[in-house]
Design a protein around this motif. Sequence first.
Motif, PDB file in Angstrom:
ATOM      1  N   PRO B   7     -24.266   6.845  37.608  1.00 28.58           N
ATOM      2  CA  PRO B   7     -24.600   6.090  36.396  1.00 28.58           C
ATOM      3  C   PRO B   7     -25.010   4.664  36.729  1.00 28.58           C
ATOM      4  N   ALA B   8     -25.983   4.166  35.972  1.00 31.66           N
ATOM      5  CA  ALA B   8     -26.466   2.799  36.209  1.00 31.66           C
ATOM      6  C   ALA B   8     -25.342   1.793  36.018  1.00 31.66           C
ATOM      7  N   ALA B   9     -24.482   2.055  35.059  1.00 34.39           N
ATOM      8  CA  ALA B   9     -23.371   1.122  34.808  1.00 34.39           C
ATOM      9  C   ALA B   9     -22.452   1.060  36.019  1.00 34.39           C
ATOM     10  N   LEU B  10     -22.212   2.207  36.624  1.00 35.12           N
ATOM     11  CA  LEU B  10     -21.354   2.236  37.818  1.00 35.12           C
ATOM     12  C   LEU B  10     -22.004   1.435  38.946  1.00 35.12           C
ATOM     13  N   LYS B  11     -23.303   1.624  39.082  1.00 38.72           N
ATOM     14  CA  LYS B  11     -24.010   0.880  40.139  1.00 38.72           C
ATOM     15  C   LYS B  11     -23.890  -0.623  39.916  1.00 38.72           C
ATOM     16  N   ALA B  12     -23.964  -1.035  38.653  1.00 41.35           N
ATOM     17  CA  ALA B  12     -23.838  -2.475  38.347  1.00 41.35           C
ATOM     18  C   ALA B  12     -22.459  -2.988  38.748  1.00 41.35           C
ATOM     19  N   LEU B  13     -21.461  -2.172  38.530  1.00 40.57           N
ATOM     20  CA  LEU B  13     -20.105  -2.580  38.898  1.00 40.57           C
ATOM     21  C   LEU B  13     -19.945  -2.641  40.418  1.00 40.57           C
ATOM     22  N   LEU B  14     -20.525  -1.673  41.092  1.00 43.23           N
ATOM     23  CA  LEU B  14     -20.443  -1.675  42.559  1.00 43.23           C
ATOM     24  C   LEU B  14     -21.147  -2.910  43.126  1.00 43.23           C
ATOM     25  N   THR B  15     -22.247  -3.267  42.513  1.00 42.06           N
ATOM     26  CA  THR B  15     -22.982  -4.458  42.952  1.00 42.06           C
ATOM     27  C   THR B  15     -22.114  -5.708  42.785  1.00 42.06           C
ATOM     28  N   ALA B  16     -21.390  -5.752  41.688  1.00 44.46           N
ATOM     29  CA  ALA B  16     -20.563  -6.934  41.403  1.00 44.46           C
ATOM     30  C   ALA B  16     -19.483  -7.146  42.452  1.00 44.46           C
ATOM     31  N   ALA B  17     -19.045  -6.034  43.058  1.00 40.78           N
ATOM     32  CA  ALA B  17     -17.965  -6.156  44.045  1.00 40.78           C
ATOM     33  C   ALA B  17     -18.498  -6.361  45.455  1.00 40.78           C
ATOM     34  N   ALA B  18     -19.783  -6.126  45.633  1.00 41.42           N
ATOM     35  CA  ALA B  18     -20.336  -6.141  46.994  1.00 41.42           C
ATOM     36  C   ALA B  18     -20.434  -7.538  47.593  1.00 41.42           C
ATOM     37  N   SER B  19     -20.454  -8.535  46.751  1.00 42.81           N
ATOM     38  CA  SER B  19     -20.490  -9.916  47.253  1.00 42.81           C
ATOM     39  C   SER B  19     -19.655 -10.774  46.315  1.00 42.81           C
ATOM     40  N   LEU B  20     -19.426 -12.019  46.710  1.00 43.91           N
ATOM     41  CA  LEU B  20     -18.616 -12.868  45.833  1.00 43.91           C
ATOM     42  C   LEU B  20     -19.355 -13.149  44.536  1.00 43.91           C
ATOM     43  N   ARG B  21     -20.599 -13.559  44.677  1.00 42.30           N
ATOM     44  CA  ARG B  21     -21.397 -13.857  43.488  1.00 42.30           C
ATOM     45  C   ARG B  21     -22.061 -12.577  43.024  1.00 42.30           C
ATOM     46  N   ASN B  22     -22.197 -12.434  41.749  1.00 45.84           N
ATOM     47  CA  ASN B  22     -22.890 -11.275  41.211  1.00 45.84           C
ATOM     48  C   ASN B  22     -23.675 -11.730  39.981  1.00 45.84           C
ATOM     49  N   PRO B  23     -24.624 -10.935  39.542  1.00 49.42           N
ATOM     50  CA  PRO B  23     -25.478 -11.383  38.429  1.00 49.42           C
ATOM     51  C   PRO B  23     -24.694 -11.766  37.175  1.00 49.42           C
TER      52      PRO B  23
END
Lengths: 405, 391
Positions: B7-23
């Motif tokens: 799911p796109a929403a899951l991907k957005a959450l994974l992105t948020a955890a991948a670095s300190l800053r997130n969109p």
Amino acid sequence: MLNAFSQLMAQSGKGLFELTVNPQNESTTPVILCNGDFMAEIPVALGCEFSDLTLTGAMGTALPEGADLIDGGIELGVESRMCNAIKSACYYLESGKIRTPEMIITTNACCDSMDTLANLMNAYEPWAHVPRFIMDAPHTLDEESYAYFGRQLREAVTFFEGVLGRKMDWDRLREVCVESNKQSQLLLEFQELKKAVPCPAEPDLARQGTELSRWIKHRVSPEVTRWLEEVVRLTEQRVKEGKGIDGVDEKVRFLWQDLAGSWSTGTVLARLQKELGAVCVMDYVSYATWTPIDLASEEKMFASFAKRFLLEAAMTRQALHSTDLFIGDILRIVKEFRCDAVIMPAHVGHRDTNSRLKLVRDVCRENGIPCLVLGIDIWDKRFISPDVVFDRMSTFFQQTGLIAS
Amino acid sequence: MSDSIRPAALKALLTAAASLRNPELDAWTSAGGRVIGYYCPFIPEELFLAGGFLPFRMRGTGSTDTDQADAFFDHLNCPFVRHSFDLALRGDYSFLQGLVVGTGCDHLRRIYDNALHAPLEASFVYLLDHPRTMGSEEEGAEPIVRYYREQLSKLKEALENHFGVAVTVPALRAAISLCNETRRLQRRLYDLSVAPAPKVSASERAAVMMAGASMPKERYNALLSEALKELETAPETPGKALARLMIVGPAIEDPAFYEVFEEQGAAIVVDDTCFGARTVQALVDEEAPDPLTALAKYQVVDMPFCPKIGGSHAHRLRFIQEMVARYRVDGVIAQGYVSCDAWGCSYALLREAMQEAGIPYLRVEREYIHSESGQLSTRIQAFLETTGGRG
């Protein structure tokens, strides 16, 4: 003078081991076992023996089998880099070498290792039937904190009374506190005398004196008071005569800002004073800041106990609280005891100290105080040998110009 | 479910955890939003939310060395503490206006002392004292709840005074409600692992849990809710893991650690860690007359204990055993950073308990960066042999 001290200390140490490291101990006096320090006045007034499992573990590391105790602790599966005094204590406990106490009291003071030892004690299956009381030592220092901890100490008394089936004799507690106040005063006097140049007493006497009144079997007894009076009298005499430590030509005075541990006193510190005239005039267990126990009311008495435990018990003061307090003590000691240098042994198990070394170094530098960080294991000389420590300190004193090369 | 159909929403959450800053965080700060960093789950983020702050759980994501932090901390200090502090010294946490440190352990506490003297951007640095006992049999937990409530009240006042904000009772109630919603959603995320073939991997779950403390909560809840809808209705994944494992120990905030297990065919179906399942087991009482007392009670009574809480071993063991039964766990991994004394003897106790219960147990002592993953994978393979492939 020194022989008299050593003799009493040897007896005291033996008493401590007889009390704890002896499952066959058939003494009928109830034993209260703690994972660390506690207000000695309370068990004494209740007619109980008190033992500190961390201290037992720490002292065990000085025995010929010390390394085996440490290694035995590791084999239990505990965190491998934990303080070795605690590993030794864990081994004593898990191998069934500790006499089953009548009561267990634990606190989270004063470091994570002692805290986790409390977990082991509280989960130790053969002692599941032993009544226990767990206290929370706050990391804050204000009247509210003293009241919070004081209430717990008062509750601990109720707990002891319930187990013992008898009430606290409050007159007896006051009597013990009066004795304790006398001893604190004597230790403070001894501390004052140690400020003299040259230093009039062996480096570990202050520490031993401090420990003796708090940690041993006959604590807060008139016997200890008499011993301390003798310490003060003899030291005063030496100061009047301008005498330093026998056989020592004092050249450098330094602060050893950690526990002395189980091996440094007899090896490194003894060699330094004898061979180089470098004298450890203070260490962080010896440094006392006690205020008298306030006997005006029960509430005040317990608030005093709390303050002593949280702010004035040596290692709790240095480990549980802020770096500002720690550094403030260093600067005060250096000034008052006219120290030429600060030695940070940086015991590998003291995470709280090892995470503020930069701040200590910075302050020492700002104040023009030479500071050496060692990074030793005060309980296990296999980590860095006494000879290496001696060489490093010797080099440091030479390179900073405190002693001639 | 393959990566392409996540799911796109899951991907957005994974992105948020991948670095300190997130969109999401950047959008918040760009709009002038303030951020408070905090260490330890015992610090209630509701307090920050109620003050209009975005709470950000401190981590070491992206750190590659500790050169700068090593001036402050010894090499025997906790690697998590050193790496996260190093990032702060390098300016990677420049988006924080405040930092609140708990008294969780000796290493953590000194972050406070060092932060006061280090060149950090955060203007507000605070040490929050957390009780480390469950309370006595005689008086129960009431005195420690009262004590912690007072500590929270002091933190609230300090926030109000420093930032000129008002942390009101209605705002606290709203924050409690918001965070409870997060916990409910995260519990559903864990429920996905009850199935024979979990629909999310442990590394994904860990990342989602971390994202929850790295972005605006409303947005997080919306994304997680959306992701869950898709995941819950997705067809069952065929096959099953070689073994179903539980991980126990302090914070794991690097999903890559889970991947080492997953690469060997194991599924980490549940955990007892600071960032994980422990934080979603209970809810804060939304109806309590005093929200600060409700928060204090949640933190010191209701949330499953960690070993720093004196006398909590039996409770902790019970929680682990419940998780083992519920998630049909085949083996327990006790992991922790080197020098983690707060967990020191708990490992020995856990080993003993697992042996008695006949549950395979593996102890993993690790550094922050997984340079030892080759050796770890060998140990995992050997361990999986002992679980007998019961998954």
